[in-house]
Design a protein around this motif. Sequence first.
Motif, mmCIF file in Angstrom:
data_model
loop_
_atom_site.group_PDB
_atom_site.id
_atom_site.type_symbol
_atom_site.label_atom_id
_atom_site.label_comp_id
_atom_site.label_asym_id
_atom_site.label_seq_id
_atom_site.Cartn_x
_atom_site.Cartn_y
_atom_site.Cartn_z
ATOM 1 N N ALA A 7 3.544 49.088 12.755
ATOM 2 C CA ALA A 7 4.349 48.728 13.810
ATOM 3 C C ALA A 7 5.634 49.472 13.842
ATOM 4 O O ALA A 7 6.411 49.763 12.941
ATOM 5 C CB ALA A 7 4.740 47.217 13.143
ATOM 6 N N LEU A 8 5.804 50.286 15.014
ATOM 7 C CA LEU A 8 6.945 51.218 15.153
ATOM 8 C C LEU A 8 8.134 50.209 15.793
ATOM 9 O O LEU A 8 8.059 49.430 16.755
ATOM 10 C CB LEU A 8 6.725 52.367 16.067
ATOM 11 C CG LEU A 8 5.554 53.152 15.774
ATOM 12 C CD1 LEU A 8 5.128 54.119 17.250
ATOM 13 C CD2 LEU A 8 5.967 54.072 14.784
ATOM 14 N N GLY A 9 9.338 50.241 15.047
ATOM 15 C CA GLY A 9 10.197 49.402 15.323
ATOM 16 C C GLY A 9 10.817 49.866 16.611
ATOM 17 O O GLY A 9 10.932 51.303 16.830
ATOM 18 N N GLY A 10 11.819 49.192 17.281
ATOM 19 C CA GLY A 10 12.414 49.542 18.493
ATOM 20 C C GLY A 10 13.402 50.572 18.123
ATOM 21 O O GLY A 10 13.665 51.442 18.730
ATOM 22 N N ALA A 220 -6.760 44.093 7.512
ATOM 23 C CA ALA A 220 -6.171 45.628 7.617
ATOM 24 C C ALA A 220 -6.082 45.901 5.934
ATOM 25 O O ALA A 220 -5.872 44.701 5.272
ATOM 26 C CB ALA A 220 -5.056 45.859 8.343
ATOM 27 N N ASP A 221 -6.199 46.771 5.621
ATOM 28 C CA ASP A 221 -5.853 47.390 4.148
ATOM 29 C C ASP A 221 -4.240 47.505 3.977
ATOM 30 O O ASP A 221 -3.844 47.278 2.722
ATOM 31 C CB ASP A 221 -6.391 48.571 3.938
ATOM 32 C CG ASP A 221 -7.880 48.872 3.949
ATOM 33 O OD1 ASP A 221 -8.548 48.081 3.284
ATOM 34 O OD2 ASP A 221 -8.669 49.436 4.849
ATOM 35 N N ALA A 222 -3.678 47.778 4.911
ATOM 36 C CA ALA A 222 -2.127 48.024 4.972
ATOM 37 C C ALA A 222 -1.442 47.636 6.281
ATOM 38 O O ALA A 222 -2.129 47.715 7.191
ATOM 39 C CB ALA A 222 -1.862 49.369 4.353
ATOM 40 N N PHE A 223 -0.224 47.117 6.054
ATOM 41 C CA PHE A 223 0.321 46.605 7.165
ATOM 42 C C PHE A 223 1.748 47.327 6.889
ATOM 43 O O PHE A 223 2.536 47.053 6.037
ATOM 44 C CB PHE A 223 0.660 45.231 7.336
ATOM 45 C CG PHE A 223 1.632 44.868 8.442
ATOM 46 C CD1 PHE A 223 1.906 45.331 9.459
ATOM 47 C CD2 PHE A 223 2.191 43.487 7.945
ATOM 48 C CE1 PHE A 223 2.703 44.957 10.550
ATOM 49 C CE2 PHE A 223 3.289 43.010 9.027
ATOM 50 C CZ PHE A 223 3.476 43.891 10.079
ATOM 51 N N LEU A 224 2.192 48.348 7.982
ATOM 52 C CA LEU A 224 3.490 49.106 7.497
ATOM 53 C C LEU A 224 4.400 48.982 8.800
ATOM 54 O O LEU A 224 3.998 49.012 10.088
ATOM 55 C CB LEU A 224 3.213 50.595 7.410
ATOM 56 C CG LEU A 224 1.964 51.087 6.480
ATOM 57 C CD1 LEU A 224 2.025 52.583 6.654
ATOM 58 C CD2 LEU A 224 2.470 50.682 5.015
ATOM 59 N N MET A 225 5.640 48.700 8.580
ATOM 60 C CA MET A 225 6.780 48.584 9.583
ATOM 61 C C MET A 225 7.661 49.604 9.370
ATOM 62 O O MET A 225 8.289 49.573 8.271
ATOM 63 C CB MET A 225 7.323 47.069 9.323
ATOM 64 C CG MET A 225 6.433 46.089 9.657
ATOM 65 S SD MET A 225 7.071 44.164 9.183
ATOM 66 C CE MET A 225 6.666 44.204 7.443
ATOM 67 N N LEU A 226 7.849 50.385 10.281
ATOM 68 C CA LEU A 226 8.560 51.549 10.237
ATOM 69 C C LEU A 226 10.021 51.268 11.285
ATOM 70 O O LEU A 226 9.774 50.819 12.365
ATOM 71 C CB LEU A 226 7.784 52.695 11.019
ATOM 72 C CG LEU A 226 6.464 53.004 10.206
ATOM 73 C CD1 LEU A 226 5.941 54.145 10.815
ATOM 74 C CD2 LEU A 226 6.667 53.086 8.678
#
Length: 306
Positions: A7-10, A220-226
């Motif tokens: 998830a690419l943050g605004g 999903a194996d991983a959930f990344l919030m950037l």
Amino acid sequence: MALVVVALGGNALLRRGEPVSAATQRANIRRAAVALAQLMAEGHQLVITHGNGPQVGLLALQGEAAGKAAFPLDVLGAETEGMIGYVLQQELDNAYTGDARFATLLTQVEVDPQDPAFATPSKPVGSVYSEADAKRLAEQRGWSIAPDGNAWRRVVPSPRPIRILEIEVIRLLVAQGVTVICAGGGGIPVAQLADGTFIGVEAVIDKDHASGLLAAELQADAFLMLTDVPAVYTGWGTPAQRALGDVIPQELAALDFAAGSMGPKVQAACDFVNHGGGMAGIGALEDVSGLLMRHAGTRVVPRHGA
């Protein structure tokens, strides 16, 4: 190979204080694409989501400035999904040197029309203003406004996502090895009527909650919030602030985080892990590989050492 929802943050696509221009957004999206292409080169399959708060606010203002009735928020959400998805897909294709297929999918996300969020707008959209300007615009345009850091912004309802209508299409694409860009801006908010039909609703779904739901549905194996900070901090903004590394949901539940920024990310991470997901990470775009390898950022895990 891991299946990773990113998830690419605004704020990762448009840094605070930058103009909401095509050139600025493309430059930031190109930077994001290079980082994500590296994950793909490491052998991981990605499903990518993104924020859209600044863009939705800008499109609404442009409509009003042209003397036209503003399009409803669900239509503006669809517009920004296509706009940002197009640039992101193109820049990913340019950045990744291997053999890959990309697809951007307009994604409807169901919400409950009785969600209490409709009575308490909280999701910041659009530009930042001084308090005086924000109050003036609120009076002129009927906006709800709220503080956002040292500035003020328009806020709109942000109901919780219930169901991703296109989830089966996303699963089919993922099964074929396609890198899918979907649920942009939290997805297009829709509600189901008594006769089974769907309509758009005036809201902006939180991108992190929608992305967490997507990650859970895809197992999903991983959930990344950037985002634009390197980790989750306790005591943020004080001399005692401390970055969190590996942490379990129960530890995070005992802490307080800002409702309009880090709070939704922490809650989405905990929800994903608590519902049987793998690792959820929160950190900076440039640390994405380290975040996945658990060398950087904050990693929410089912238990320490997991």
